[in-house]
Structure formats: C-alpha cells, structure tokens
Design an enzyme around this catalytic site. Structure first.
Site, PDB file in Angstrom:
ATOM      1  N   LEU A  38      37.095  48.167  37.678  1.00 23.49           N
ATOM      2  CA  LEU A  38      37.252  46.769  38.492  1.00 23.49           C
ATOM      3  C   LEU A  38      39.021  47.389  38.856  1.00 23.49           C
ATOM      4  O   LEU A  38      40.108  47.404  37.566  1.00 23.49           O
ATOM      5  CB  LEU A  38      37.631  45.725  38.621  1.00 23.49           C
ATOM      6  CG  LEU A  38      35.945  45.051  38.475  1.00 23.49           C
ATOM      7  CD1 LEU A  38      36.160  43.445  38.354  1.00 23.49           C
ATOM      8  CD2 LEU A  38      35.239  45.344  40.225  1.00 23.49           C
ATOM      9  N   ASP A  39      39.170  47.299  39.935  1.00 18.48           N
ATOM     10  CA  ASP A  39      41.031  47.587  40.267  1.00 18.48           C
ATOM     11  C   ASP A  39      42.275  46.337  39.661  1.00 18.48           C
ATOM     12  O   ASP A  39      41.255  45.694  39.882  1.00 18.48           O
ATOM     13  CB  ASP A  39      41.503  48.190  41.466  1.00 18.48           C
ATOM     14  CG  ASP A  39      40.783  49.578  42.093  1.00 18.48           C
ATOM     15  OD1 ASP A  39      40.052  50.316  41.173  1.00 18.48           O
ATOM     16  OD2 ASP A  39      39.912  50.109  43.055  1.00 18.48           O
ATOM     17  N   PRO A  40      43.226  46.764  39.161  1.00 17.19           N
ATOM     18  CA  PRO A  40      43.996  45.580  38.848  1.00 17.19           C
ATOM     19  C   PRO A  40      43.804  44.326  39.854  1.00 17.19           C
ATOM     20  O   PRO A  40      44.082  43.279  40.036  1.00 17.19           O
ATOM     21  CB  PRO A  40      45.302  46.328  38.966  1.00 17.19           C
ATOM     22  CG  PRO A  40      44.717  47.809  37.888  1.00 17.19           C
ATOM     23  CD  PRO A  40      43.665  48.295  38.805  1.00 17.19           C
ATOM     24  N   ALA A  42      41.576  43.936  42.247  1.00 21.60           N
ATOM     25  CA  ALA A  42      40.188  43.304  42.674  1.00 21.60           C
ATOM     26  C   ALA A  42      39.463  42.257  41.298  1.00 21.60           C
ATOM     27  O   ALA A  42      40.320  41.852  40.247  1.00 21.60           O
ATOM     28  CB  ALA A  42      39.353  44.453  41.902  1.00 21.60           C
TER      29      ALA A  42
END
Length: 124
Positions: A38-40, A42
């Site tokens: 997961l992107d930071p 997100a």
C-alpha cells in the site's frame, strides 16, 4: 507451524515495509512479509505474514483485490497522485459518469496514468 497472518489496518504515513518491520519486532518473529504493498498515503488492510506463514504469501497475493478511491478530475501532478505538484489543469466538465467509465475502465485496470485525473485513496 510457527507464525501466522495478522491483519493490520495500515494508517496513512508509514510504508508497508515499515508496518511489517514494526509488527515483526513487536511479536519477535524471525521472518515477516506482507501480502501487497500500500502506498504511504493509502490506508487499509495489510496482511502481515510471520515466520512459517511467509510461505503463504504467494497464494494470498494471487487473489483478487478491490480498492475504493476518490477521483478528482481536472488536474495532473508530477507524481500522478494527490501528493504531487500540479503540472497541468484541464476542463472535465464534458465528462459524464457513463463516458468516463466506458473510455477509461481499461486504463484504470492497467494502472495507466490519465493525464487529467488525480487519484487518492478514500479516507474514512
């Protein structure tokens, strides 16, 4: 079997790797991994596999995933997300839900960049 899979509600901010390392240290596991990055920015579910359960990652990551997103049309950024600097602005007024869905569903599914859209994960 030693270990297991923990379901973590990842907050915005840390990377998936940072969350995995915090969990690994907290439970004293020798090995740890996650079931999908997961992107930071997100938030959401992050499966953390510990010790022997790391072997399960392959099967868990092969499954389908679903995402909720808030889409803002009319702006493009240098990072292709809501965190970047605005580099282009357009007029999305002619875009309808039907037209946008028909024209860009395949692009969204392939994670292609749409020049006039900025995507950010929906915060709850």
């Amino acid at each position: 079997m030693k270990g297991g899979v923990l379901v973590v509600d990842k907050p915005a901010g840390p990377t998936s790797f940072t969350v995995v390392e915090r969990v690994r240290r907290a439970v004293g596991a020798a090995k740890a991994g996650h079931t999908g990055t997961l992107d930071p920015a997100a938030t959401g579910v992050l499966g953390v596999c510990l010790d022997d359960a790391v072997k399960l990652q392959h099967w868990i990551t092969d499954g389908d995933k679903a995402y909720e997103a808030l889409v803002a049309f009319g702006t493009a950024t240098d990072t292709e997300d809501a965190e970047g600097r605005e580099v282009e602005r357009g007029d999305p007024s002619g875009l309808t839900a039907e037209r946008g869905s028909e024209e860009h569903t395949s692009e969204l599914q392939s994670h292609s960049f749409i020049s006039y859209a900025v995507f950010c994960l929906k915060k709850k």
